[in-house]
Scaffold this motif. Structure first.
Motif, PDB file in Angstrom:
ATOM      1  N   HIS A 127      40.889  52.992  47.624  1.00 39.25           N
ATOM      2  CA  HIS A 127      39.357  53.106  47.421  1.00 39.25           C
ATOM      3  C   HIS A 127      39.242  52.332  47.055  1.00 39.25           C
ATOM      4  CE1 HIS A 127      38.211  56.633  49.855  1.00 39.25           C
ATOM      5  NE2 HIS A 127      39.193  56.418  50.686  1.00 39.25           N
ATOM      6  N   GLY A 128      40.373  51.335  45.829  1.00 40.96           N
ATOM      7  CA  GLY A 128      39.534  50.032  45.329  1.00 40.96           C
ATOM      8  C   GLY A 128      38.997  49.719  44.242  1.00 40.96           C
ATOM      9  N   LYS A 129      39.631  50.887  43.787  1.00 41.79           N
ATOM     10  CA  LYS A 129      38.937  50.913  41.736  1.00 41.79           C
ATOM     11  C   LYS A 129      39.694  49.391  41.073  1.00 41.79           C
ATOM     12  CE  LYS A 129      40.962  54.699  41.729  1.00 41.79           C
ATOM     13  NZ  LYS A 129      41.741  55.447  43.029  1.00 41.79           N
ATOM     14  N   SER A 130      40.788  49.539  41.168  1.00 42.35           N
ATOM     15  CA  SER A 130      41.192  48.201  40.131  1.00 42.35           C
ATOM     16  C   SER A 130      40.839  46.974  40.865  1.00 42.35           C
ATOM     17  CB  SER A 130      42.842  47.582  40.662  1.00 42.35           C
ATOM     18  OG  SER A 130      43.633  49.678  39.615  1.00 42.35           O
ATOM     19  N   THR A 131      40.522  46.693  42.016  1.00 40.97           N
ATOM     20  CA  THR A 131      39.893  46.019  42.806  1.00 40.97           C
ATOM     21  C   THR A 131      38.309  44.952  41.681  1.00 40.97           C
ATOM     22  OG1 THR A 131      41.182  46.456  44.450  1.00 40.97           O
ATOM     23  CG2 THR A 131      39.078  44.297  44.951  1.00 40.97           C
ATOM     24  N   LEU A 132      37.926  46.058  42.132  1.00 43.45           N
ATOM     25  CA  LEU A 132      36.378  46.322  41.865  1.00 43.45           C
ATOM     26  C   LEU A 132      36.668  45.850  40.230  1.00 43.45           C
ATOM     27  CD1 LEU A 132      33.391  47.460  42.083  1.00 43.45           C
ATOM     28  CD2 LEU A 132      34.230  49.782  41.792  1.00 43.45           C
ATOM     29  N   THR A 133      37.445  46.526  38.998  1.00 43.28           N
ATOM     30  CA  THR A 133      37.297  46.764  38.006  1.00 43.28           C
ATOM     31  C   THR A 133      37.731  45.443  37.627  1.00 43.28           C
ATOM     32  OG1 THR A 133      38.746  48.457  38.034  1.00 43.28           O
ATOM     33  CG2 THR A 133      38.500  47.213  35.982  1.00 43.28           C
ATOM     34  N   ASP A 134      38.343  44.775  38.327  1.00 42.04           N
ATOM     35  CA  ASP A 134      38.698  42.983  38.536  1.00 42.04           C
ATOM     36  C   ASP A 134      37.594  42.044  38.254  1.00 42.04           C
ATOM     37  OD1 ASP A 134      41.401  42.815  38.086  1.00 42.04           O
ATOM     38  OD2 ASP A 134      41.519  41.696  39.762  1.00 42.04           O
TER      39      ASP A 134
END
Length: 319
Positions: free
Chosen positions: A30-37
Motif C-alpha cells: 500500500h506504499g509504506k516504504s515509498t511514503l517513508t522515502d
C-alpha cells in the motif's frame, strides 16, 4: 543536503515535547516504504528525485530484490512545522519506523509498535481497507497507539481511473468509515477520547507517495482562511461532509441547492479536489498555458530548468 545540522538534532533530543515516535503500518504494497522515502527526501536526507524509487529503509539485499520490507527499519527526521498554532514554525524530531506489511513478518510490526507512540496507517485509495490493514490496526490499538491515516495513490484515481472530485470524495469517505469501524471495535476504553481518524481534525492526509505530495484539510484551510476571512479550524469543518458554498449568497450552506435548479458541488470538491484534478490533468495532457496560469494564481514559482520538465517529472515537481 540535510535541512538540519547535527547540533539541531542533538538539542531537540533533550526536549521530549518536540519528539514524535511513529510507526508506518499498512497492508502489503500500500506504499509504506515509498511514503517513508518521500518523508526522508523532505527532510533532505536523500535527493527529491530519488524519493519513491530509492526505498531507503529497505536496507537488506533481499528486500531490494523482492521489493518488499522484511525487517522494520528506523530513521530520525527533523522537520519544522506550524501545526501547533498555524503561525510560528516549531522544530520536531520524528523517529519513524517503516514496518513490513506482509503477514509473515507481523512480529516486526509488533516490535515497531512497542517502541512508538503513534502509527501512520497507509491505505491504498483503489484497494481500500484490506485484511492486513485491520490486523495492524488491531495490533496498534492493542498497544494503545494513536493512529493517523494517509490515503495513498490518489494519483491513480485521477490519472488511471479518470474519476471526478465527487467520486473521489465518496471513496475517501468509505475508506475512512471502514477504518473507523475497525478502530471503534478495538480501541481501549482507557485511551481517553476516541481514537477515530477525522479529516476535520487534520488526522487524515490524502496524497501520492510515489509523486511525493500529500495534503490535509489543515493545509487548504490555511490557504483559504484569508479569502473567506474565517478561522482555520472553522474552515476545516466546512471543507468536509455535507457543506456547500453558494457563490450567489456568498455563504456556506448544508444543502446542495443553488440558484434555480443548479446543484452546488460540495466544498471539498470545489475548493480542493477540483483544482488538484485540473492541474494534474493539464500537466499530463501537456496543456502548458493552463498549467502556468494556474501556477501563477497559486503563487508557485518554478525555476527555469523545472519549467522544461514534462509529464510525470513536471507533475512531481509542481505537486
Amino acid at each position: 543536503m540535510p535541512n538540519f545540522t547535527i547540533e539541531q538534532i542533538r538539542e531537540i533530543m533533550d526536549d521530549p515535547n518536540h519528539i514524535r515516535n511513529m510507526s508506518v503500518i499498512a497492508h502489503v504494497d500500500h506504499g509504506k516504504s515509498t511514503l517513508t522515502d518521500s518523508l526522508i527526501a523532505k527532510a533532505g536526507i536523500i535527493a527529491g528525485e530519488k524519493a519513491g524509487d530509492a526505498r531507503a529503509t529497505d536496507t537488506r539485499e533481499d528486500e531490494q530484490e523482492r521489493g518488499i520490507t522484511i525487517k522494520s527499519t528506523g530513521v530520525s527526521l527533523y522537520f519544522e512545522t506550524d501545526v501547533v498554532d498555524g503561525i510560528t514554525k516549531e522544530p520536531f524530531l520524528i523517529n519513524l519506523i517503516d514496518s513490513p506489511g506482509h503477514v509473515d513478518f507481523s512480529s516486526e510490526v509488533t516490535a515497531a509498535l512497542r517502541v512508538t507512540d503513534g502509527a501512520l496507517v497507509v491505505v491504498d485509495y483503489v484497494e481500500g481497507v484490506c485484511v492486513q490493514t485491520e490486523t495492524v490496526l488491531r495490533q496498534a490499538l492493542g498497544e494503545k497507539i494513536k493512529p493517523v491515516m494517509m490515503i495513498n495513490k490518489i494519483d491513480r484515481g485521477i490519472l488511471e481511473l479518470q474519476v471526478d472530485g465527487e467520486t473521489m470524495y465518496q471513496n475517501f469517505q468509505r475508506v475512512i468509515e471502514n477504518a473507523n469501524i475497525i478502530i471503534s471495535t478495538y480501541e481501549c476504553d482507557d485511551m481517553g477520547e476516541s481514537q477515530q481518524v477525522d479529516p476535520t481534525n487534520g488526522t487524515v492526509a490524502f496524497g501520492s507517495a510515489l509523486f511525493g505530495w500529500a495534503f490535509t484539510l489543515t493545509k487548504f484551510a490555511t490557504t483559504y482562511s484569508a479569502k473567506f476571512k474565517l478561522d482555520r479550524m472553522k474552515l476545516m469543518k466546512k471543507f468536509w461532509g455535507e457543506n456547500f458554498f453558494n457563490p450567489a449568497k456568498k455563504q456556506f450552506q448544508t444543502s446542495p441547492d443553488g440558484e434555480g435548479d443548479k446543484q452546488l458541488p460540495r466544498c471539498f470538491v470545489q475548493f480542493i479536489m477540483k483544482p488538484v484534478i485540473m492541474l494534474c490533468r493539464h500537466i499530463m495532457e501537456g496543456n502548458l498555458d493552463a498549467v502556468w496560469k494556474m501556477l501563477d494564481s497559486l503563487n508557485i514559482v518554478l525555476k527555469t530548468e523545472e519549467k522544461e520538465k514534462r509529464m510525470k517529472d513536471l507533475f512531481k515537481c509542481v505537486f
